[in-house]
Each structure stands twice: as structure tokens, then as C-alpha cells.
Design a protein around this motif. Structure first.
Motif, PDB file in Angstrom:
ATOM      1  N   ASP A  20       0.809  -1.227   0.000  1.00 49.76           N
ATOM      2  CA  ASP A  20       0.000   0.000   0.000  1.00 49.76           C
ATOM      3  C   ASP A  20       0.839   1.273   0.000  1.00 49.76           C
ATOM      4  O   ASP A  20       0.363   2.317  -0.418  1.00 49.76           O
ATOM      5  CB  ASP A  20      -0.935   0.040   1.214  1.00 49.76           C
ATOM      6  N   GLU A  21       2.048   1.186   0.495  1.00 48.41           N
ATOM      7  CA  GLU A  21       2.890   2.381   0.600  1.00 48.41           C
ATOM      8  C   GLU A  21       3.980   2.447  -0.462  1.00 48.41           C
ATOM      9  O   GLU A  21       4.737   3.409  -0.500  1.00 48.41           O
ATOM     10  CB  GLU A  21       3.534   2.445   1.988  1.00 48.41           C
ATOM     11  N   ALA A  22       4.057   1.438  -1.298  1.00 52.86           N
ATOM     12  CA  ALA A  22       5.116   1.399  -2.304  1.00 52.86           C
ATOM     13  C   ALA A  22       5.024   2.606  -3.232  1.00 52.86           C
ATOM     14  O   ALA A  22       3.956   2.987  -3.688  1.00 52.86           O
ATOM     15  CB  ALA A  22       5.023   0.107  -3.110  1.00 52.86           C
ATOM     16  N   ASP A  23       6.172   3.215  -3.478  1.00 56.01           N
ATOM     17  CA  ASP A  23       6.294   4.347  -4.394  1.00 56.01           C
ATOM     18  C   ASP A  23       7.717   4.318  -4.938  1.00 56.01           C
ATOM     19  O   ASP A  23       8.613   4.969  -4.388  1.00 56.01           O
ATOM     20  CB  ASP A  23       6.003   5.664  -3.677  1.00 56.01           C
ATOM     21  N   PRO A  24       7.938   3.533  -5.985  1.00 54.97           N
ATOM     22  CA  PRO A  24       9.294   3.362  -6.515  1.00 54.97           C
ATOM     23  C   PRO A  24       9.994   4.673  -6.866  1.00 54.97           C
ATOM     24  O   PRO A  24      11.206   4.775  -6.739  1.00 54.97           O
ATOM     25  CB  PRO A  24       9.088   2.505  -7.768  1.00 54.97           C
ATOM     26  N   MET A  25       9.224   5.683  -7.271  1.00 56.60           N
ATOM     27  CA  MET A  25       9.843   6.972  -7.613  1.00 56.60           C
ATOM     28  C   MET A  25      10.464   7.645  -6.387  1.00 56.60           C
ATOM     29  O   MET A  25      11.357   8.471  -6.511  1.00 56.60           O
ATOM     30  CB  MET A  25       8.813   7.912  -8.252  1.00 56.60           C
ATOM     31  N   LYS A  26      10.004   7.269  -5.198  1.00 56.15           N
ATOM     32  CA  LYS A  26      10.547   7.810  -3.948  1.00 56.15           C
ATOM     33  C   LYS A  26      11.467   6.809  -3.265  1.00 56.15           C
ATOM     34  O   LYS A  26      11.867   7.005  -2.123  1.00 56.15           O
ATOM     35  CB  LYS A  26       9.413   8.204  -3.004  1.00 56.15           C
TER      36      LYS A  26
END
Length: 154
Positions: A109-115
């Protein structure tokens, strides 16, 4: 690491609880007001406002149930007590064929590869779990596989 667990940070859990409180309070009131207004317009069978308000109410109830379930099943990522083994919540630096990358392992749910926040369920996240600084790992993806060296774990 539990298979299928919903890992989230404490901050994410608090954000979900705030969103749920908003849905059960002000948002629910808005829908009830809209329904009352739509009913006052008369014939419900051809009342677009009424049908729209009912649709919004159904969506709201589904979202409430979804958030309730997420909060209930959430396994909060504990701030690690300085371990060198990679686990959910770890921040790792890897060398992938000369390209240095930093990642923090989080729940899906918290994955954000750009970050730099990758899911423990992703190919690289799953490959990193349980390894230590200095280990070389093979990451298998649909596009092929590559070898990475773990530079640091925190």
C-alpha cells in the motif's frame, strides 16, 4: 515476515484511521443530507439525484469496509533495533551493475518506486528480505534477472 501480511508504517496507519473517521463522520452526513434532499424531489424511480446519492452511499460504505479491514489486518512496521538483516522497514543501498540505488522496504500500500519505497512483494523486495550487507543476490523479474550487491542496511 508473514506471507500475505499487510505491512504499513505507523504514519500510514494513522492516516488510514483519520480517513476512516472522516468517512464515518462528515462524509456520511453529507450523503444523508443529499439523500434527504433527493427524496424531497418526489418520484424516486426517475430521480437522478436520488440514484446518484445512493451510489455515493454504496461507494462510501464499501470504502469504510475496506479501510476497516486494512486497519484490522495491518501489521505495523516496527522501527528496527539496529539489525543487519534486511526486513520490512529496512533501508538498503545496493549496487546493480554499477548503478547505486537506495530502497526502503514497505508494504504494497505504501510502495512508491519513484521515492525509493519498494514493496516487499516486488521482485527486488522479495529478493532482499533476509539478506545482509555484503551479500550478492539474484533478482528475477519478467524482463530477466540481474545480480546485485548489498552495500548497506539500516
Amino acid at each position: 515476515m508473514k506471507q500475505g501480511a499487510d505491512y504499513i508504517t505507523e504514519e500510514k496507519k494513522k492516516a488510514l484511521e483519520i480517513e476512516l473517521k472522516d468517512l464515518k463522520g462528515p462524509k456520511r452526513k453529507e450523503i444523508l443530507i443529499a439523500l434527504e434532499y433527493a427524496k424531497s424531489l418526489g418520484d424516486l424511480s426517475e430521480n437522478a439525484e436520488y440514484h446518484e446519492a445512493k451510489n455515493e452511499q454504496s461507494f462510501l460504505m464499501g470504502k469504510e469496509a475496506e479501510l476497516d479491514q486494512k486497519i484490522k489486518n495491518a501489521q505495523v512496521i516496527e522501527k528496527s533495533t539496529k539489525t543487519d538483516v534486511i526486513m520490512v522497514g529496512s533501508t538498503v543501498k545496493i549496487d546493480d551493475d554499477g548503478e547505486i540505488m537506495d530502497y526502503t522496504l514497505v508494504g504494497s500500500d505504501e510502495a512508491d518506486p519513484m521515492k525509493g519505497m519498494i514493496s516487499v512483494d516486488s521482485p527486488i523486495g522479495a529478493s532482499l528480505i533476509g539478506h545482509k550487507k555484503g551479500d550478492s543476490i539474484e533478482v528475477k523479474t519478467p524482463g530477466g534477472s540481474s545480480m546485485c550487491k548489498i552495500i548497506s542496511v539500516s
